[in-house]
Design an enzyme around this catalytic site. Structure first.
Site, PDB file in Angstrom:
ATOM      1  N   SER A 616       0.669 -14.082   4.444  1.00  0.00           N
ATOM      2  CA  SER A 616      -0.520 -14.231   5.282  1.00  0.00           C
ATOM      3  C   SER A 616      -0.523 -15.620   5.925  1.00  0.00           C
ATOM      4  O   SER A 616       0.400 -15.953   6.670  1.00  0.00           O
ATOM      5  CB  SER A 616      -1.780 -13.960   4.464  1.00  0.00           C
ATOM      6  OG  SER A 616      -2.896 -13.771   5.297  1.00  0.00           O
ATOM      7  N   ASP A 693      -1.316  -2.804   8.810  1.00  0.00           N
ATOM      8  CA  ASP A 693      -2.121  -3.980   8.467  1.00  0.00           C
ATOM      9  C   ASP A 693      -3.311  -4.082   9.420  1.00  0.00           C
ATOM     10  O   ASP A 693      -3.140  -4.337  10.610  1.00  0.00           O
ATOM     11  CB  ASP A 693      -1.242  -5.235   8.562  1.00  0.00           C
ATOM     12  CG  ASP A 693      -1.863  -6.446   7.900  1.00  0.00           C
ATOM     13  OD1 ASP A 693      -3.106  -6.512   7.855  1.00  0.00           O
ATOM     14  OD2 ASP A 693      -1.112  -7.334   7.461  1.00  0.00           O
ATOM     15  N   HIS A 728      -2.308  -5.043   4.552  1.00  0.00           N
ATOM     16  CA  HIS A 728      -1.967  -6.454   4.359  1.00  0.00           C
ATOM     17  C   HIS A 728      -1.382  -6.722   2.972  1.00  0.00           C
ATOM     18  O   HIS A 728      -0.629  -7.679   2.782  1.00  0.00           O
ATOM     19  CB  HIS A 728      -3.223  -7.308   4.581  1.00  0.00           C
ATOM     20  CG  HIS A 728      -2.942  -8.747   4.817  1.00  0.00           C
ATOM     21  ND1 HIS A 728      -2.081  -9.191   5.804  1.00  0.00           N
ATOM     22  CD2 HIS A 728      -3.409  -9.871   4.203  1.00  0.00           C
ATOM     23  CE1 HIS A 728      -2.039 -10.510   5.790  1.00  0.00           C
ATOM     24  NE2 HIS A 728      -2.821 -10.950   4.821  1.00  0.00           N
TER      25      HIS A 728
END
Length: 778
Positions: A616, A693, A728
């Site tokens: 991330s 995602d 994610h």
């Protein structure tokens, strides 16, 4: 390398030997010979501490909570006396339920069943009400179809507020009243849209009962005009992929795009009269409402926290319920950085003849607790100093005490304290002279608390009375089994220290050394940052025996890992945090490079095998660090990275970067755009991303890989791995299993890589030379 003496906790005598904290009079245990294996650590740690989380009940008898017996019955227990009573027999518990909530008087239970996940926090479900005395189970809505978004008991009577189809309803004693009629794809009543759920509230509701249950405050969000982002699902959980992917359309405001607008509403529960309260703190297109809190014991006053769009100015607005009059009772300019939305407002009541509420603010440069007058006026500081309050755990208005956790000992630690808002005396509930990580959970009336020691040694939980924080009443969770298990292992040797930047700031570092570390050998190193604004990775919390511990332990890998919290991360004061404002990805990679150079002062560090991996924001930071072309890092891995913050959501990004119109150059520099650092890598760069995602869109990885390929990064330097339909967290359809095997292979291959460039086919040389010039021949 400068090492802080009090932090050089080489956990050889700690985690590595499983020391029990000094609360128990037993000596440190010896280490074993077993090494952690892949299956024990990946995709998540299997050797880990247990903890107990209690659902405290507010009843006449303090210390009561709800537990579940082995057969599924719900039991009312008293944690002090060990007395218990069955409230719901096992045969009355709905099969496959997802969650439940007791009515405040314990006469009924609200069940959620038929759970379907929506976003990070939100989900759809059916809801049923169990009358405990009658044993009857009634649907909240007769025609529900697994489509209710949220439901909540009133604190005082037999009412439930719930949201279905983005409309608000009130259920009372079997009768339902529809409050709003405009809910739909673009209008949300009482629940947040995607961006408010993800970036502002961190939760799935936007409605708040008054303490007396007579009023309901709620927010209405309007997404009309907010751009839509489409996510294709190629397999869509089907055995055979559909010919045309399912497409999920999300109203997702990216930087400088139109945001959802928000309105503030009050509902009189008895009359069903709904009132729109004008919000004038900021213009409609420059408004974010970050928090709502009742500032009374009944329903006299309610307040909301309003930010401007880029969240560097705030106004606390009080609304008088009867007159509907609004008043700004507090405001702040935070344009030196940003203002965090800490969701910490809580009504205190009378203090020396004046009503106050409590809140946390870092206006002084450090996050501290203040009392603020309900009607506006001078605040009262309850804590001060160059350390930060992390969270308020409990407000006891009878004893006039506020319980909280702080970093008073060090930014990597957490200790529990109380402060009296009568005398301002601050008292530790734990030994605050040791490097440790604590939190606590308080009973409904504040008479008891479960103290959770969370690291760095083996965690445990104990029950205390607030009258005596020195002697526990009992042990709740000992983790003795974990302690015995760890005796079998040689574990990574963990230490914490600081390194000092040339500018004078210090960075916290967590180091893991292989169990059989030999300072005369050479070891590859993997940096594992997150590094985002306000975040923290380096803490004294339990060292999870996860992938990082595995690559440190495996004899064929034996990586040293360094986790470095760069400038911009949390709990070191506002100046340290705000240094990255308007320039994400500028200072953070400088700090990682500086740390790597400090690392290389150790003779055991292998300069030809220094990698960096992040997820991330950490994936973004990995790319930006390689982009610097420092020559220090030889390989990198970015998992689910942002590659250009113009592609990320507005409410997160603009908090730190402002809008593109205000900071165009900053956004251009923040994007990963320079390729030389990737071309000059001695090793390899791997990008991993899930195509499903909904947070950091796959678009980021697609753009990044295109930038690198078109910039001349060769196939021997770059691999891109997508994970079909994964979000994610990369968890769809065994994707995490493949992902971590790929990570393990990557770090193994990089350790085996020789410093010289691998041989290339002659046709490859000719093609690369034609495409990118003579550099390909080097």
């Amino acid at each position: 390398m400068k090492t802080s003496q009090f932090l050089s906790l080489l956990l050889l005598a700690g985690i590595a030997q499983a020391i029990v904290p000094p609360r128990e009079p037993r000596p440190p245990t010896g280490g074993g010979n077993k090494l952690l294996t892949y299956k024990e650590c990946v995709p998540r740690a299997t050797i880990s501490p247990r903890s107990t989380s209690l659902a405290w009940i507010n009843s006449d008898e303090d210390g009561q909570y709800i537990s579940q017996s082995d057969d599924g019955a719900l039991i009312l227990q008293n944690i002090v006396t060990n007395t218990n009573k069955t409230l719901v027999a096992a045969d009355k518990v709905p099969k496959g339920y997802y969650d439940y909530w007791f009515k405040p008087d314990l006469s009924a239970v609200l069940w959620a069943t038929n759970y379907t996940k929506q976003y990070r926090h939100s989900y759809f479900a059916n809801y049923f009400i169990l009358d405990i005395e009658k044993g009857s189970l009634t649907p909240l809505s007769q025609d529900q179809a697994g489509d209710i978004q949220y439901a909540q008991w009133s604190p005082m009577d037999n009412s439930i507020a719930y949201v279905r189809g983005n409309d608000l309803y009130i259920w009372n004693n079997g009768k339902t009243k529809r409050i709003t009629e405009n809910g739909g794809p673009d209008i949300f009543n009482g629940v947040p849209d995607w961006v408010y759920e993800e970036e502002i509230f961190g939760d799935r509701f936007a409605l708040w009962f008054s303490p007396d249950g007579e009023y309901l405050a709620y927010l209405r969000f309007n997404e009309t005009g907010v751009p839509t982002y489409t996510i294709p699902y190629y397999k869509n959980k089907q055995k055979i992929a559909p010919a045309y992917p399912r497409e999920l359309e999300i109203r997702y405001p990216k930087v400088s795009a139109k945001n959802p607008t928000v309105q503030f509403h009050l509902l009189n529960i008895a009359s069903s009269q709904e009132t729109t309260i004008p919000v004038t703190a900021f213009p409609e297109n420059d408004l974010v409402i970050g928090e709502v809190a009742w500032l009374s014991s009944g329903h006299d006053s309610v307040a909301y926290r309003a930010f401007n769009r880029v969240q560097d100015r705030e106004k606390i607005v009080s609304v008088k319920v009867e007159s509907k009059e609004s008043k700004v009772i507090r405001e702040r300019d935070g344009t030196d950085g940003w203002i965090d939305n800490l969701l910490s407002m809580s009504y205190i009541g009378d203090v020396n003849g004046k009503e106050y509420y409590v809140d946390i603010s870092d206006a002084s440069g450090w996050a501290h607790i203040y009392l603020y007058p309900v009607d506006g006026g001078k605040e009262i500081a309850l804590t001060t100093g160059e350390w930060e309050v992390v969270a308020i755990l409990k407000v006891d208005t009878k004893k006039k005490l506020i319980y909280f956790t702080s970093t008073k000992y060090h930014s990597t630690t957490r200790h529990v304290y109380s402060v009296s808002y009568d005398t301002k005396v601050m008292t530790p509930l734990v030994n605050d002279k040791e490097a440790a990580y604590y939190t606590a959970s308080f009973s409904a009336k504040g008479g008891y608390y479960i103290l959770s020691y969370q690291g760095p040694n083996v965690p445990y939980q104990e029950l205390y009375s607030t009258k005596d924080s020195k002697k526990p009443l009992k042990t709740i969770t000992s983790n003795d089994a974990l302690l015995e298990k760890l005796k079998e292992y040689k574990l990574p040797k963990v230490s914490f220290f600081e390194i000092k930047l040339p500018s004078g700031e210090t960075l916290n570092v967590k180091q893991r050394l292989p169990p059989n570390f030999n300072p005369h050998k050479k070891y590859p190193v993997l940096f594992t940052p997150y590094g985002g604004p306000g975040a923290q990775e380096v803490s004294q919390a339990w060292n999870s025996l996860d992938f990082k511990s595995y690559i440190t332990s495996d004899p064929e890998l034996e990586y040293v890992t360094w986790t470095v919290d760069n400038r911009g991360t949390g709990y070191k004061g506002r100046k340290f945090r705000s240094a990255v404002a308007k320039r994400l990805g500028f200072l953070e990679p400088q700090d990682q490079v500086f740390a790597a150079k400090e690392l290389l002062k150790n003779r055991w560090a292998d300069k030809d095998h220094i990698g960096i991996w992040g997820w991330s924001y950490g994936g973004f930071l990995t790319a930006k660090t390689l982009e610097t072309d420092s020559g220090v890092f030889t390989f990198g891995i970015s998992t689910a990275p942002v590659s250009d913050f113009r592609l990320y959501d507005s409410m997160y990004t603009e908090r730190y970067m402002k809008t593109v119109e205000l900071n165009a150059d900053g956004y251009s520099e923040t994007a990963v755009h320079k390729v030389d650092g990737f071309k000059n890598l001695k090793g390899h760069y791997l990008i991993q991303h899930g195509t499903g995602d909904d947070n950091v869109h796959f678009q980021n990885a697609a753009v990044l890989s295109n930038t690198l390929m078109n910039g001349g990064v060769t196939a021997d330097k770059l691999t891109t791995q997508w994970f079909t339909d994964s979000d994610h967290g990369i968890r769809y359809d065994m994707d995490s299993t493949y992902q971590y095997k790929q990570l393990a292979k990557m770090v193994y291959d990089q350790k085996q890589r020789k410093p010289e460039r691998p041989p290339m086919h002659q046709w490859s040389k000719r093609v690369l030379a034609a495409l990118f010039g003579e550099r390909a021949e080097e």
